[in-house]
Enzyme design. Structure first.
Site, PDB file in Angstrom:
ATOM      1  CG  HIS A  66      31.293   2.493   7.584  1.00  0.00           C
ATOM      2  ND1 HIS A  66      30.763   3.590   8.220  1.00  0.00           N
ATOM      3  CD2 HIS A  66      32.523   2.851   7.148  1.00  0.00           C
ATOM      4  CE1 HIS A  66      31.634   4.576   8.176  1.00  0.00           C
ATOM      5  NE2 HIS A  66      32.723   4.160   7.540  1.00  0.00           N
ATOM      6  CG  HIS A  82      38.460   0.959  13.768  1.00  0.00           C
ATOM      7  ND1 HIS A  82      39.626   1.001  13.039  1.00  0.00           N
ATOM      8  CD2 HIS A  82      37.857   2.164  13.543  1.00  0.00           C
ATOM      9  CE1 HIS A  82      39.731   2.155  12.421  1.00  0.00           C
ATOM     10  NE2 HIS A  82      38.665   2.897  12.703  1.00  0.00           N
TER      11      HIS A  82
END
Length: 188
Positions: A126, A42
């Site tokens: 990220h 995620h």
């Protein structure tokens, strides 16, 4: 409960990333990394940590409002990098500035809801794929190997409030577990 706001890639994109991560796991020294599991992939937009139960309803209202203020946007996984000698990550391309704005709103909403937030840092989209087990292991080969990676694009159309359950310890290769406790469509 331990919470964060996030964006989760769709199943097809996760499958593409899984193939890339398998390639990384063949590199020398890969056995010395702690690889994150597919179920945990995620983008964290805002990490809230332990949130008192009485603040959760107001946090949910604030995230609902934040989601409605941001239109859906296009994204794809692209390239990679490392944070010092600790984390290997995959980046985002497409409309990462739209994701930064959504992250800022998720953080501001939490502050307004009374959630104690750590100091603000500029958001860097990220998705963590591995963490170093040893402090002096070079992560450069893994970041370099991700340089040409690019997933299929998708449209980010929802903001999630995710509860994380940390491993209890003692179980080898145990991963954190994540559960979406709130979902809001963007722009509606």
């Amino acid at each position: 409960m331990r919470l964060f706001a996030g964006v989760v890639p769709p199943g097809g994109v996760v499958a593409e990333l899984a193939r890339e991560v398998e390639r990384l796991r063949d590199l020398p020294g890969a056995e010395n990394l702690r690889w994150t599991g597919r179920a945990g992939w995620h983008f964290t937009l805002a990490f809230y940590g332990e949130v008192p139960d009485e603040l959760v309803p107001e946090l949910e209202r604030r995230l609902h409002r934040a989601a409605h203020r941001h239109p859906p946007f296009d994204l794809r996984l692209s390239g990679g990098g490392r944070f010092a000698r600790a984390v290997v990550w995959v980046g985002a391309d497409g409309e990462p500035e739209a994701m930064r704005r959504l992250a800022d709103s998720a953080e501001a909403g939490a502050r307004r809801a009374g959630v104690s937030m750590a100091e603000h840092r500029r958001y860097t989209p990220h998705l963590t794929v591995a963490r170093a087990r040893r402090p002096h292991q070079s992560l450069r080969p893994y970041a370099d190997a991700l340089a040409g990676f690019e997933s299929s694009p998708w449209t980010v159309d929802e903001l999630l409030l995710i509860r994380s359950y940390l491993p209890k310890g003692g179980v080898e290769k145990e991963q954190p577990r994540y559960e979406a406790v709130g979902r809001w469509k963007l722009g509606t």
